[in-house]
Design a protein around this motif. Sequence first.
Motif, PDB file in Angstrom:
ATOM      1  N   ASN A  29     104.878  71.272  80.755  1.00 47.29           N
ATOM      2  CA  ASN A  29     103.570  70.693  81.029  1.00 47.29           C
ATOM      3  C   ASN A  29     102.475  71.760  80.973  1.00 47.29           C
ATOM      4  O   ASN A  29     102.688  72.895  81.398  1.00 47.29           O
ATOM      5  N   LEU A  30     101.302  71.349  80.461  1.00 51.79           N
ATOM      6  CA  LEU A  30     100.160  72.257  80.353  1.00 51.79           C
ATOM      7  C   LEU A  30      99.133  71.895  81.419  1.00 51.79           C
ATOM      8  O   LEU A  30      98.809  70.723  81.606  1.00 51.79           O
ATOM      9  N   GLU A  31      98.605  72.905  82.085  1.00 53.00           N
ATOM     10  CA  GLU A  31      97.638  72.717  83.163  1.00 53.00           C
ATOM     11  C   GLU A  31      96.266  72.315  82.625  1.00 53.00           C
ATOM     12  O   GLU A  31      95.903  72.664  81.496  1.00 53.00           O
ATOM     13  N   ALA A  32      95.483  71.669  83.479  1.00 54.09           N
ATOM     14  CA  ALA A  32      94.130  71.239  83.128  1.00 54.09           C
ATOM     15  C   ALA A  32      93.234  72.440  82.855  1.00 54.09           C
ATOM     16  O   ALA A  32      93.388  73.500  83.460  1.00 54.09           O
ATOM     17  N   TYR A  33      92.304  72.252  81.932  1.00 49.83           N
ATOM     18  CA  TYR A  33      91.280  73.249  81.592  1.00 49.83           C
ATOM     19  C   TYR A  33      91.873  74.636  81.343  1.00 49.83           C
ATOM     20  O   TYR A  33      91.376  75.632  81.835  1.00 49.83           O
ATOM     21  N   ALA A  34      92.931  74.665  80.561  1.00 47.91           N
ATOM     22  CA  ALA A  34      93.566  75.932  80.205  1.00 47.91           C
ATOM     23  C   ALA A  34      93.862  75.933  78.708  1.00 47.91           C
ATOM     24  O   ALA A  34      94.061  74.879  78.104  1.00 47.91           O
ATOM     25  N   VAL A  35      93.886  77.131  78.118  1.00 40.59           N
ATOM     26  CA  VAL A  35      94.198  77.305  76.705  1.00 40.59           C
ATOM     27  C   VAL A  35      95.602  77.904  76.612  1.00 40.59           C
ATOM     28  O   VAL A  35      95.893  78.916  77.259  1.00 40.59           O
ATOM     29  N   TYR A  36      96.451  77.272  75.797  1.00 42.78           N
ATOM     30  CA  TYR A  36      97.841  77.691  75.623  1.00 42.78           C
ATOM     31  C   TYR A  36      98.077  78.095  74.177  1.00 42.78           C
ATOM     32  O   TYR A  36      97.565  77.464  73.252  1.00 42.78           O
ATOM     33  N   GLN A  37      98.923  79.123  73.997  1.00 44.68           N
ATOM     34  CA  GLN A  37      99.202  79.633  72.654  1.00 44.68           C
ATOM     35  C   GLN A  37     100.631  80.142  72.592  1.00 44.68           C
ATOM     36  O   GLN A  37     101.163  80.664  73.569  1.00 44.68           O
ATOM     37  N   GLY A  38     101.248  80.015  71.413  1.00 43.66           N
ATOM     38  CA  GLY A  38     102.554  80.610  71.164  1.00 43.66           C
ATOM     39  C   GLY A  38     103.695  79.613  71.123  1.00 43.66           C
ATOM     40  O   GLY A  38     103.516  78.411  71.239  1.00 43.66           O
ATOM     41  N   ASN A  39     104.907  80.176  70.942  1.00 44.39           N
ATOM     42  CA  ASN A  39     106.135  79.392  70.916  1.00 44.39           C
ATOM     43  C   ASN A  39     107.200  80.131  71.719  1.00 44.39           C
ATOM     44  O   ASN A  39     107.730  81.122  71.232  1.00 44.39           O
ATOM     45  N   PRO A  40     107.463  79.676  72.945  1.00 40.80           N
ATOM     46  CA  PRO A  40     106.831  78.553  73.631  1.00 40.80           C
ATOM     47  C   PRO A  40     105.415  78.905  74.073  1.00 40.80           C
ATOM     48  O   PRO A  40     105.099  80.071  74.320  1.00 40.80           O
ATOM     49  N   ALA A  41     104.577  77.877  74.185  1.00 45.45           N
ATOM     50  CA  ALA A  41     103.178  78.091  74.538  1.00 45.45           C
ATOM     51  C   ALA A  41     103.053  78.618  75.962  1.00 45.45           C
ATOM     52  O   ALA A  41     103.719  78.138  76.876  1.00 45.45           O
ATOM     53  N   VAL A  42     102.207  79.628  76.113  1.00 46.89           N
ATOM     54  CA  VAL A  42     101.897  80.189  77.435  1.00 46.89           C
ATOM     55  C   VAL A  42     100.382  80.152  77.626  1.00 46.89           C
ATOM     56  O   VAL A  42      99.608  80.217  76.672  1.00 46.89           O
ATOM     57  N   LYS A  43      99.989  80.078  78.880  1.00 48.82           N
ATOM     58  CA  LYS A  43      98.570  80.039  79.213  1.00 48.82           C
ATOM     59  C   LYS A  43      97.955  81.405  78.928  1.00 48.82           C
ATOM     60  O   LYS A  43      98.440  82.430  79.405  1.00 48.82           O
ATOM     61  N   ILE A  44      96.866  81.409  78.120  1.00 48.61           N
ATOM     62  CA  ILE A  44      96.234  82.695  77.779  1.00 48.61           C
ATOM     63  C   ILE A  44      94.867  82.859  78.428  1.00 48.61           C
ATOM     64  O   ILE A  44      94.395  83.978  78.565  1.00 48.61           O
ATOM     65  N   ARG A  45      94.222  81.743  78.815  1.00 47.80           N
ATOM     66  CA  ARG A  45      92.922  81.854  79.493  1.00 47.80           C
ATOM     67  C   ARG A  45      92.496  80.459  79.950  1.00 47.80           C
ATOM     68  O   ARG A  45      93.011  79.456  79.469  1.00 47.80           O
ATOM     69  N   PRO A  46      91.489  80.398  80.829  1.00 51.99           N
ATOM     70  CA  PRO A  46      90.928  79.093  81.193  1.00 51.99           C
ATOM     71  C   PRO A  46      90.059  78.545  80.071  1.00 51.99           C
ATOM     72  O   PRO A  46      89.563  79.310  79.228  1.00 51.99           O
ATOM     73  N   ARG A  47      89.902  77.238  80.032  1.00 47.76           N
ATOM     74  CA  ARG A  47      88.975  76.610  79.079  1.00 47.76           C
ATOM     75  C   ARG A  47      87.672  76.336  79.828  1.00 47.76           C
ATOM     76  O   ARG A  47      87.627  75.509  80.717  1.00 47.76           O
ATOM     77  N   ASN A  48      86.654  77.033  79.456  1.00 44.36           N
ATOM     78  CA  ASN A  48      85.333  76.844  80.036  1.00 44.36           C
ATOM     79  C   ASN A  48      84.481  76.071  79.050  1.00 44.36           C
ATOM     80  O   ASN A  48      84.299  76.507  77.912  1.00 44.36           O
ATOM     81  N   ILE A  49      83.953  74.927  79.473  1.00 46.64           N
ATOM     82  CA  ILE A  49      83.120  74.084  78.616  1.00 46.64           C
ATOM     83  C   ILE A  49      81.685  74.186  79.111  1.00 46.64           C
ATOM     84  O   ILE A  49      81.428  74.004  80.302  1.00 46.64           O
ATOM     85  N   SER A  50      80.769  74.502  78.201  1.00 44.31           N
ATOM     86  CA  SER A  50      79.366  74.612  78.621  1.00 44.31           C
ATOM     87  C   SER A  50      78.524  73.500  78.038  1.00 44.31           C
ATOM     88  O   SER A  50      78.893  72.833  77.123  1.00 44.31           O
TER      89      SER A  50
END
Length: 188
Positions: free
Chosen positions: A167-188
Motif C-alpha cells: 500500500n502507498l501512503e497519501a500525498y507521497a511519491v513512490y519510485q522503484g521496484n519495489p516502489a519506495v517512498k522518496i518524498r512527500p507530494r506537495n500540491i500548490s
Amino acid sequence: MNIKSMQQTDLSSYNNHPFHPGGNAFKRVLWHYVNAVIFKTGLLPLSGLKVFLLRLFGAGVGKNVILKPCVNIKYPWFLTIGDNTWIGENVWIDNLVMVAIGANVCISQGAVLLTGSHNYKKTTFDLVTGGVVLEDGVWIGALAIVNQGITVATHAVLTTGSVATRNLEAYAVYQGNPAVKIRPRNIS
C-alpha cells in the motif's frame, strides 16, 4: 539439495475454484468482442462511446472520464471510475475482482492494474486475487504496475516504471521496484 527430489509445478492440476469471473457466459463473450473492437483498438478514439459501453456492461463510471485508445479492461462489472479521471493509451486493467478508481485520477500510458497472480509455492499454482483501490487524486505513471490487493491512498504518485507491491501512503511519491517512498507530494 537434490533438485530432482523437490516438488514441481504441475499445471495439469491447476484449478482456479472458487474464482468466478462474474456475468454469464454470453455476457463475458460479448464483452470480449466489444473490448477487442472498441477499446483495445486505436481506430475508435471516442471516449463517450466507451463510457456508455462500460456502464452498459455494469461498470460504475463518473462524469468527464477520458478513456484513450488501446485500453484493455478484463471485466467491466468489476470496475468503478470516479469523476474527471483520465485513463491513458495502452493501460491494462486486469480486474478479475474489483478495481475502484477514484475521482481526478490519472493512469498514464502503458500502466497495469493487476488483481490476480499465482501461488508459486503450490504445485497446483493456485490463483490468488485481490482488489485494487486508487483513491482520489492518485497519479499512476507510465508503464507503472499496481499489484493485487494494493491501495494507493489519496493523491499518492507511483512514478514511471515503478511497481507497487504494498500500500502507498497519501500525498507521497513512490519510485522503484519495489516502489519506495522518496518524498512527500506537495500540491500548490
